[in-house]
Structures are given as C-alpha cells and as structure tokens.
Design a protein around this motif. Structure first.
Motif, mmCIF file in Angstrom:
data_model
loop_
_atom_site.group_PDB
_atom_site.id
_atom_site.type_symbol
_atom_site.label_atom_id
_atom_site.label_comp_id
_atom_site.label_asym_id
_atom_site.label_seq_id
_atom_site.Cartn_x
_atom_site.Cartn_y
_atom_site.Cartn_z
ATOM 1 N N VAL A 1 1.359 3.953 -30.372
ATOM 2 C CA VAL A 1 2.639 3.509 -30.915
ATOM 3 C C VAL A 1 3.686 4.614 -30.898
ATOM 4 C CG1 VAL A 1 3.805 2.716 -32.999
ATOM 5 C CG2 VAL A 1 1.621 1.711 -32.337
ATOM 6 N N GLY A 2 3.289 5.814 -31.269
ATOM 7 C CA GLY A 2 4.234 6.904 -31.451
ATOM 8 C C GLY A 2 5.186 7.114 -30.291
ATOM 9 N N PRO A 3 4.681 7.344 -29.094
ATOM 10 C CA PRO A 3 5.568 7.590 -27.954
ATOM 11 C C PRO A 3 6.524 6.432 -27.697
ATOM 12 C CG PRO A 3 3.287 8.111 -27.401
ATOM 13 C CD PRO A 3 3.255 7.445 -28.728
ATOM 14 N N LEU A 4 6.006 5.216 -27.782
ATOM 15 C CA LEU A 4 6.849 4.057 -27.541
ATOM 16 C C LEU A 4 7.956 3.960 -28.580
ATOM 17 C CD1 LEU A 4 4.037 1.494 -26.716
ATOM 18 C CD2 LEU A 4 5.722 2.410 -25.127
ATOM 19 N N ARG A 5 7.589 4.233 -29.823
ATOM 20 C CA ARG A 5 8.575 4.151 -30.890
ATOM 21 C C ARG A 5 9.679 5.184 -30.697
ATOM 22 N NH1 ARG A 5 10.234 4.825 -36.401
ATOM 23 N NH2 ARG A 5 9.802 7.039 -36.301
ATOM 24 N N ASP A 6 9.272 6.387 -30.298
ATOM 25 C CA ASP A 6 10.273 7.419 -30.059
ATOM 26 C C ASP A 6 11.287 6.975 -29.016
ATOM 27 O OD1 ASP A 6 9.038 8.969 -31.881
ATOM 28 O OD2 ASP A 6 8.008 10.260 -30.446
ATOM 29 N N ALA A 7 10.771 6.359 -27.955
ATOM 30 C CA ALA A 7 11.659 5.898 -26.897
ATOM 31 C C ALA A 7 12.661 4.887 -27.437
ATOM 32 C CB ALA A 7 10.838 5.272 -25.770
ATOM 33 N N LEU A 8 12.182 3.994 -28.267
ATOM 34 C CA LEU A 8 13.064 2.969 -28.811
ATOM 35 C C LEU A 8 14.098 3.564 -29.753
ATOM 36 C CD1 LEU A 8 13.803 -0.022 -29.295
ATOM 37 C CD2 LEU A 8 12.400 0.153 -31.331
ATOM 38 N N MET A 9 13.633 4.392 -30.660
ATOM 39 C CA MET A 9 14.546 5.012 -31.616
ATOM 40 C C MET A 9 15.659 5.754 -30.873
ATOM 41 S SD MET A 9 13.624 4.439 -34.801
ATOM 42 C CE MET A 9 13.265 2.770 -34.263
ATOM 43 N N CYS A 10 15.257 6.425 -29.821
ATOM 44 C CA CYS A 10 16.220 7.182 -29.041
ATOM 45 C C CYS A 10 17.236 6.248 -28.422
ATOM 46 C CB CYS A 10 15.476 7.961 -27.958
ATOM 47 S SG CYS A 10 16.529 9.068 -27.034
ATOM 48 N N ARG A 11 16.744 5.183 -27.827
ATOM 49 C CA ARG A 11 17.628 4.228 -27.177
ATOM 50 C C ARG A 11 18.584 3.614 -28.186
ATOM 51 N NH1 ARG A 11 16.455 -1.079 -25.734
ATOM 52 N NH2 ARG A 11 14.246 -0.738 -26.067
ATOM 53 N N ALA A 12 18.096 3.375 -29.402
ATOM 54 C CA ALA A 12 18.940 2.744 -30.402
ATOM 55 C C ALA A 12 19.812 3.749 -31.125
ATOM 56 C CB ALA A 12 18.078 1.996 -31.403
ATOM 57 N N GLY A 13 19.675 5.023 -30.772
ATOM 58 C CA GLY A 13 20.474 6.030 -31.431
ATOM 59 C C GLY A 13 20.129 6.197 -32.890
ATOM 60 N N LEU A 14 18.866 5.981 -33.205
ATOM 61 C CA LEU A 14 18.474 5.954 -34.609
ATOM 62 C C LEU A 14 17.753 7.206 -35.062
ATOM 63 C CD1 LEU A 14 17.116 2.330 -35.018
ATOM 64 C CD2 LEU A 14 19.376 3.218 -35.531
ATOM 65 N N GLU A 15 17.500 8.095 -34.118
ATOM 66 C CA GLU A 15 16.534 9.130 -34.495
ATOM 67 C C GLU A 15 17.055 10.124 -35.517
ATOM 68 O OE1 GLU A 15 17.324 10.721 -30.368
ATOM 69 O OE2 GLU A 15 18.545 9.487 -31.655
ATOM 70 N N ARG A 16 18.331 10.424 -35.477
ATOM 71 C CA ARG A 16 18.849 11.342 -36.491
ATOM 72 C C ARG A 16 20.237 10.914 -36.933
ATOM 73 N NH1 ARG A 16 15.417 13.653 -35.124
ATOM 74 N NH2 ARG A 16 14.652 14.491 -33.189
ATOM 75 N N GLY A 17 20.791 11.753 -37.790
ATOM 76 C CA GLY A 17 22.163 11.479 -38.181
ATOM 77 C C GLY A 17 22.241 10.556 -39.372
ATOM 78 N N GLY A 18 23.225 9.695 -39.396
ATOM 79 C CA GLY A 18 23.602 8.980 -40.610
ATOM 80 C C GLY A 18 22.735 7.795 -40.978
ATOM 81 N N LEU A 19 21.577 7.663 -40.323
ATOM 82 C CA LEU A 19 20.794 6.481 -40.635
ATOM 83 C C LEU A 19 20.106 6.574 -41.981
ATOM 84 C CD1 LEU A 19 20.923 4.122 -38.787
ATOM 85 C CD2 LEU A 19 21.391 6.213 -37.577
ATOM 86 N N GLY A 20 19.918 7.800 -42.452
ATOM 87 C CA GLY A 20 19.338 7.940 -43.781
ATOM 88 C C GLY A 20 20.182 7.233 -44.822
ATOM 89 N N ALA A 21 21.485 7.329 -44.682
ATOM 90 C CA ALA A 21 22.389 6.668 -45.632
ATOM 91 C C ALA A 21 22.200 5.156 -45.580
ATOM 92 C CB ALA A 21 23.833 7.041 -45.303
ATOM 93 N N LEU A 22 22.056 4.623 -44.366
ATOM 94 C CA LEU A 22 21.841 3.183 -44.227
ATOM 95 C C LEU A 22 20.561 2.764 -44.931
ATOM 96 C CD1 LEU A 22 22.435 0.423 -43.147
ATOM 97 C CD2 LEU A 22 21.666 1.135 -40.896
#
Lengths: 151, 151
Positions: free
Chosen positions: B115-136
């Motif tokens: 799961v891990g590698p696939l999830r990383d790819a998705l998060m990256c594509r969705a622009g979710l990996e860092r930044g302001g998503l913690g606030a969301l």
DNA sequence: GTGAATTGAGTTGTGTGCAATTCAATAGCG
DNA sequence: CGCTATTGAATTGCACACAACTCAATTCAC
C-alpha cells in the motif's frame, strides 16, 4: 512521518472527508425526510432551483451531471423518482432527441420555500452558520481543483 | 446572506464535502484496483492493520463499525467479501457467541506492504503530501465533533 | 451525401450506506 | 432459577455511485 504512521486511519485525510461527508448527510436526513427527499435528490433540486433564476442554454441531464459530478447511471433513476414525486418534468430535447431536458413542476418550484427554515435549523445545530467555515469551503475547493485538474 | 444565496449550491458546504469525498475516492480507485480492494474495504483493512500492532480487547464487527461509523448492514457483506478474498478471518466469539471476531490472514497482513508506495504516488498526484492539509484535517475534525456531539 | 466516429441517455451489475427487522445469545432482575 | 430486556450480527429493502455496455441521434470527414 514513518510508513506506519502515514497509514494510520486518523491521519488519512481521505477517511476524514468520507466520515465528515456521511455525517453531514446523516444530519440532513431528518430535515429531508420531512420533504420526502433523499440527499442526492435534494442536491439535484438545489441545482434546478438555481436554474429557475438563471437557466443554462440546455438544462439537460448532462448539464446536471456536470454540476453534481454524477453520471447518467445515477441520475436517470434519481430523476425518474423526482418525476414520479411530481417535482420534475423530463422531456426529450428538440431538435436534438438525444438530450433530455429538465424542468421544475409547480410543486417542485414551491418546495423551495419549505427548505430555508429547515436548513437554518440544521446549520445552527451543526455550528456551521458562522466563523471559520468559509476557510473549510475554500480548502475543499482547492482540493477539488487539485483532484479534478491533475487527476 | 439572502435566502436565495444561502441555498446556492456553491455555498453549500455539504455539497463540497460530498463532492470532495467522492473525488478522493475516485482518485484512490486505480491504486485500490491494483490491490483488488474497494475504498470501504481499504478503510476496513487500514483498521485491521492498525489493530495488528495494538489490538483492542475485542476486535469485533462492532468495534470496527464504531471506528468507521458503519453498521453491520454495511460491514457484514463487506467483511464476507474480504474473507472470500482470503484477507480476513471471521470467527464467532467465545464465550460470547453473539460477537464475530476479526483477524487478518497472512495474505491480509502482507497486503499492507504493497500500500505504502501506491499511496505516496496518489498523495503526490493530489498535492496532499505536505503544506496546508493539516489545517483541513483539523477543520474536518471540528466539523465531525460538532455533528456527532450535538447532532 | 454517406459511412465512421462521437455523443447523450439509458441499462446492467456490483458494492456500498443505512433504516428497519429478525434472531439468537447474554445480561439483568427479583 | 426463570423471565424480561438488551445486545451483536445478520437480513431485507431501497437508493445511490460508478464502470461497462447498448442504442439511437447527431456530427464529422471526405
């Protein structure tokens, strides 16, 4: 963040979105029950009420599907139910007979007046009426743009 | 805000949540397809993987349902599918035979590594990996607390 | 103009969500 | 102990979501 931590359910934004969305829908349910609508039916009615004021060139199933991000497989039966409830009229387009044009019936248009008060009660109960919810909306907008743009 | 404006679909936080949640699920779909899982099945597996490290006293259908806010009407068939896939074992509890205890099979436990590698790819594509998503995330937490607490 | 490609709804099949109900197992109480 | 209430899964029924497909209507290419 370690791999294990990254896979923890609480860390997964996806689960929070999914859970929050279902919680909101659950919250709407009692109000919508009194109107005789399901939640997706309510969203469809919202669009049709909007279109009463500023209708698009072709208020078709396709246009509604683009607005709600739902396809005909979902909308066709849903709209048939709204038609059966006497809220919506479906009519084959002319000259293009592939299209199905949507219009509110009188009862469908009138239903809008019963929504406002109920919605206020819900928003109040959910603590959504003021404060930082605008920020949440904006972040969801950003997320949607990311997902539909690059995905 | 006028009544009409309040009812505009774009203003409806509920619709944004609903649309964003479905968009995220759509984004996960290709990754999950390669694992042979649906999205709710994936969430169930996430919980079971968590429980492998720190299992609760009773890893039952009820406990999973509380974690995911899903009832037995949804989980029973879902878990039967996971069992049929050879990922999960379901076993009547002892001494309380009303309960059904859940456990990962070897294949179910092993699936986590994919799961891990696939999830990383998705998060990256969705622009979710860092930044302001913690606030969301935090705002969704607050929303969930409001809805499940006072609702 | 005519045949191929595209488009808009509809249909089918699978898998949720969730209310309502059922049913067996356990807990609670006198 | 016996009897009732509660509980945990499972079942049933309805309404989504969405992929895959069909089909007729239209558009496009030549």
């Amino acid at each position: 963040m370690s791999e294990d931590a990254a896979l923890r359910l609480d860390e997964q934004l996806c689960f929070k979105l999914y859970a929050a969305s279902r919680a909101v829908i659950r919250g709407y349910r009692p109000m919508l029950e009194s109107l005789g609508l399901t939640y997706p039916q309510y969203l469809a009615m919202l669009v049709l009420w909007e279109w009463r004021d500023a209708p698009p060139a072709h208020p078709t199933v396709k246009a509604l599907g683009e607005r709600l991000a739902l396809d005909s497989g979902t909308l066709t039966p849903l709209l048939k139910r709204l038609e059966h409830l006497g809220l919506v009229q479906r009519q084959r387009g002319r000259p293009d007979e592939r299209e199905v044009h949507l219009a509110l019936t009188e009862a469908g248009a009138a239903l809008r007046d019963r929504v406002g008060p109920l919605r206020d009660a819900l928003m109040c109960r959910a603590g959504l009426e003021r404060g930082g919810l605008g920020a949440l909306r904006e972040q969801l907008d950003g997320l949607l743009a990311q997902l539909t743009g690059s995905g």
